[in-house]
Design a protein around this motif. Structure first.
Motif, short mmCIF file in Angstrom:
data_model
loop_
_atom_site.label_atom_id
_atom_site.label_comp_id
_atom_site.label_asym_id
_atom_site.label_seq_id
_atom_site.Cartn_x
_atom_site.Cartn_y
_atom_site.Cartn_z
N GLY A 57 0.83 -1.20 0.00
CA GLY A 57 0.00 0.00 0.00
C GLY A 57 0.87 1.25 0.00
N TYR A 58 0.38 2.32 0.61
CA TYR A 58 1.12 3.58 0.63
C TYR A 58 2.51 3.38 1.24
N VAL A 59 2.57 2.67 2.34
CA VAL A 59 3.87 2.48 3.00
C VAL A 59 4.68 1.39 2.30
N ASP A 71 1.33 -8.75 -1.94
CA ASP A 71 0.03 -8.22 -1.52
C ASP A 71 -1.04 -9.28 -1.76
N LYS A 81 -4.46 -5.73 -7.36
CA LYS A 81 -3.36 -4.76 -7.16
C LYS A 81 -2.05 -5.32 -7.73
N THR A 93 -3.41 -1.54 9.98
CA THR A 93 -3.71 -1.72 11.41
C THR A 93 -4.91 -0.81 11.72
N THR A 144 2.03 0.65 11.96
CA THR A 144 1.92 1.35 13.25
C THR A 144 1.14 0.46 14.21
N GLU A 151 2.01 11.08 3.48
CA GLU A 151 1.44 10.90 2.15
C GLU A 151 1.55 12.24 1.42
N LYS A 196 -6.87 7.57 13.64
CA LYS A 196 -6.81 6.20 14.18
C LYS A 196 -5.67 6.04 15.19
N1 LIG Z 1 -0.28 5.87 4.97
C1 LIG Z 1 0.60 6.51 5.69
O1 LIG Z 1 0.86 7.70 5.50
C2 LIG Z 1 1.33 5.81 6.81
C3 LIG Z 1 2.47 6.41 7.36
C4 LIG Z 1 3.15 5.74 8.37
C5 LIG Z 1 2.69 4.53 8.84
N2 LIG Z 1 1.56 3.99 8.30
C6 LIG Z 1 1.12 2.67 8.80
O2 LIG Z 1 1.54 1.67 7.87
C7 LIG Z 1 0.59 0.60 7.83
C8 LIG Z 1 0.09 0.42 6.40
O3 LIG Z 1 -0.57 1.59 6.00
P1 LIG Z 1 -0.88 1.92 4.48
O4 LIG Z 1 -1.42 3.31 4.44
O5 LIG Z 1 0.29 1.58 3.63
O6 LIG Z 1 -2.06 0.88 4.20
P2 LIG Z 1 -2.71 0.49 2.80
O7 LIG Z 1 -4.08 0.09 3.10
O8 LIG Z 1 -2.42 1.53 1.79
O9 LIG Z 1 -1.87 -0.81 2.37
C9 LIG Z 1 -1.89 -2.02 3.03
C10 LIG Z 1 -1.77 -3.15 2.01
O10 LIG Z 1 -1.65 -4.38 2.72
C11 LIG Z 1 -2.35 -5.36 1.98
N3 LIG Z 1 -2.61 -6.49 2.86
C12 LIG Z 1 -3.53 -6.63 3.83
N4 LIG Z 1 -3.43 -7.83 4.41
C13 LIG Z 1 -2.43 -8.48 3.79
C14 LIG Z 1 -1.87 -9.77 3.91
N5 LIG Z 1 -2.31 -10.61 4.84
N6 LIG Z 1 -0.87 -10.12 3.09
C15 LIG Z 1 -0.42 -9.27 2.15
N7 LIG Z 1 -0.91 -8.03 1.98
C16 LIG Z 1 -1.90 -7.65 2.79
C17 LIG Z 1 -3.57 -4.65 1.46
O11 LIG Z 1 -4.14 -5.32 0.35
C18 LIG Z 1 -2.98 -3.29 1.09
O12 LIG Z 1 -2.55 -3.25 -0.25
C19 LIG Z 1 -0.51 0.99 8.83
O13 LIG Z 1 -0.20 0.43 10.07
C20 LIG Z 1 -0.38 2.50 8.91
O14 LIG Z 1 -0.84 3.01 10.13
C21 LIG Z 1 0.89 4.58 7.28
#
Ligand SMILES: NC(=O)c1ccc[n+]([C@@H]2O[C@H](COP(=O)([O-])OP(=O)(O)OC[C@H]3O[C@@H](n4cnc5c(N)ncnc54)[C@H](O)[C@@H]3O)[C@@H](O)[C@H]2O)c1
Length: 429
Positions: A9-11, A30, A35, A86, A121, A155, A263
């Motif tokens: 995902g984003y991270v 993923d 995706k 999370t 997180t 982001e 969150k």
């Molecule tokens: N988005 C941000 O700016 C940011 C910044 C710092 C930390 N975080 C933390 O990073 C974590 C991820 O956030 P995000 O924004 O990247 O989430 P996201 O939803 O963009 O991406 C998560 C990805 O994980 C995949 N996924 C879920 N279960 C899975 C599994 N069992 N096996 C493989 N892939 C799986 C989903 O399909 C999705 O593509 C969270 O804990 C978030 O709090 C996010």
């Protein structure tokens, strides 16, 4: 090095692309088949400045590989990052089922020593649980280490932040993985903090809660400014020049949103409660944030009186500039509130229209920002996209039935807008 990132995902995608750019062999896993297929076919699931280029180049160079199979990911690498969601549960605590599921999945495929790095997180003490789970579910009973490596990227600036972090936090239960983790982050030339795993996990929640607190602080000041005739920007500049305070995150507006701050704040409140040390200050941060939106909606309703049937143009749907992410976006929340009052919406966002369409099916999506105001009773700025500053104000003034502009992000200069003939209402000034 050979690295696997679970969760693209984003991270996860940014982490994978940036490490590949450093020359590592990266496997991105993923569970979302669509995706993975999109990425394999050269498409991008998200918008993030500079990311598409990095993904394309590194995939073409054979350094970035996408798969649905955790087994393949575990087999291909020695260091495995977890970057899965999370999300919050209804009571505000963290849903750790993705973390638990991935930990078990990794464990079941491990046949040699691995470093398992948590980038998601998570509440303090999660790393201990991940280690316990891997130990329990690993049939091969091989050695491994668990590391907490929280991610601080923003982001909209994710690639830049990842490549030039203020600091890198490495929390571990043992000394063995430290050298590899340091080597991995060495190219970014940032201070590296090596600490215990619980402190590393706490650093992330403490940091995000503090940033949310800073936003709520200036938003509370903005309400006092409105009541007293002061200008919140002058106040923010005045206090922000104090090096102990700093000017960043002191921009009054519609309040914070997005997939992290709300969150993480709720999670930290629950974590503190569960540890028996209530953190009521953070509850006030939430209340101020909610009140800020209420005050803005009231400002619109006080000016336009009955909202039912009023046509309102909304500029911005993403939760902030430079992103297509609409998760917990204050702009979307504002649209929902206006729709609930019976308003008719014409909306525009430079990048988030596709993601917002299914969430706001009642709204009319307008491709050209300069056409949004046509036939509207008022225009609202809901996201701080810099391009909105280039709005053709003369055209907007003529297109509106009455030239009223509500600026939820303080993008424009009040004097300039008033000189142009607008009734201009912003936040805290
Ligand atoms: N988005 C941000 O700016 C940011 C910044 C710092 C930390 N975080 C933390 O990073 C974590 C991820 O956030 P995000 O924004 O990247 O989430 P996201 O939803 O963009 O991406 C998560 C990805 O994980 C995949 N996924 C879920 N279960 C899975 C599994 N069992 N096996 C493989 N892939 C799986 C989903 O399909 C999705 O593509 C969270 O804990 C978030 O709090 C996010």
């Amino acid at each position: 090095m050979r690295l696997t990132i679970i969760g693209t995902g984003y991270v996860g995608l940014v982490t994978g692309a940036c490490f590949a750019e450093c020359g590592h062999q990266v496997t991105c896993v993923d569970c979302d088949a669509a995706k993975v297929a999109l990425l394999r076919g050269g498409g991008m699931p998200i918008y993030e400045p500079g990311l598409e280029e990095l993904v394309r180049q590194n995939a073409a160079a054979g350094r970035l590989y996408f798969t649905e199979s955790t087994k393949e990911g575990v087999e291909r690498s020695d260091i495995i990052f977890i970057a899965v969601p999370t999300p919050p549960l209804p009571d505000g605590s963290v849903d750790l089922s993705f973390m638990e599921g991935v930990s078990r999945d990794i464990a079941s495929h491990m046949t040699s020593y691995k470093i398992v790095v948590d980038k998601s997180t998570v509440p303090v003490k999660t790393g201990e649980k991940v280690a316990e789970t891997i130990k329990r579910y690993c049939p091969a009973k091989v050695e491994f280490d668990v590391v907490s490596n929280p991610e601080f990227l923003r982001e909209g600036f994710a690639v830049e932040d990842f490549m030039r972090p203020d600091r890198v936090v490495i929390g571990t239960l043992s000394a063995r993985p430290v050298a590899a983790m340091k080597e991995l982050y060495e190219p970014f030339d940032a201070p590296i903090i090596v600490t215990d795993i619980n402190s590393a996990e706490l650093i992330k929640h403490a940091a995000n809660s503090f940033l949310a607190l800073k936003i709520s602080y200036i938003n509370a000041i903005s309400a006092i400014c409105e009541a007293s005739g002061a200008n919140v920007e002058e106040v923010a500049n005045g206090i922000g020049m104090d090096a102990r305070i700093g000017r960043r995150f002191l921009n009054a507006g519609l309040g914070f949103g997005g997939s992290c701050f709300p969150k993480d704040l709720s999670a930290f409140i629950r974590i503190a409660e569960q540890l028996g040390v209530p953190f009521d200050l953070l509850k006030e941060v939430q209340r101020i944030n909610a009140r800020q939106m209420d005050r803005f909606v009231k400002k619109i309703a006080d000016t336009l009186w009955v909202l039912k049937g009023k046509k309102i143009g909304v500029l911005g749907l993403a939760f902030k500039q430079n992103t297509d992410d609409v998760r917990s976006s204050p702009a979307i929340e504002l649209c929902r509130r206006l729709l609930l009052e019976g308003a008719v919406l014409r909306v525009h966002d430079p990048k988030a229209m596709d993601k917002a369409r299914p969430i706001l099916p009642e709204a009319v999506f307008v491709e050209d920002m300069n056409a949004v105001a046509e036939g509207c009773d008022a225009l609202v700025v809901a996201t701080e996209w810099p391009e909105f500053k280039q709005l053709d104000l003369e055209r907007a003034r003529k297109a509106l039935s009455h030239p009223i502009l509500f600026d939820g992000r303080n993008l424009f200069d009040p004097r300039e807008l008033e000189q142009l003939g607008f009734i201009y209402k912003s936040v805290g000034r």
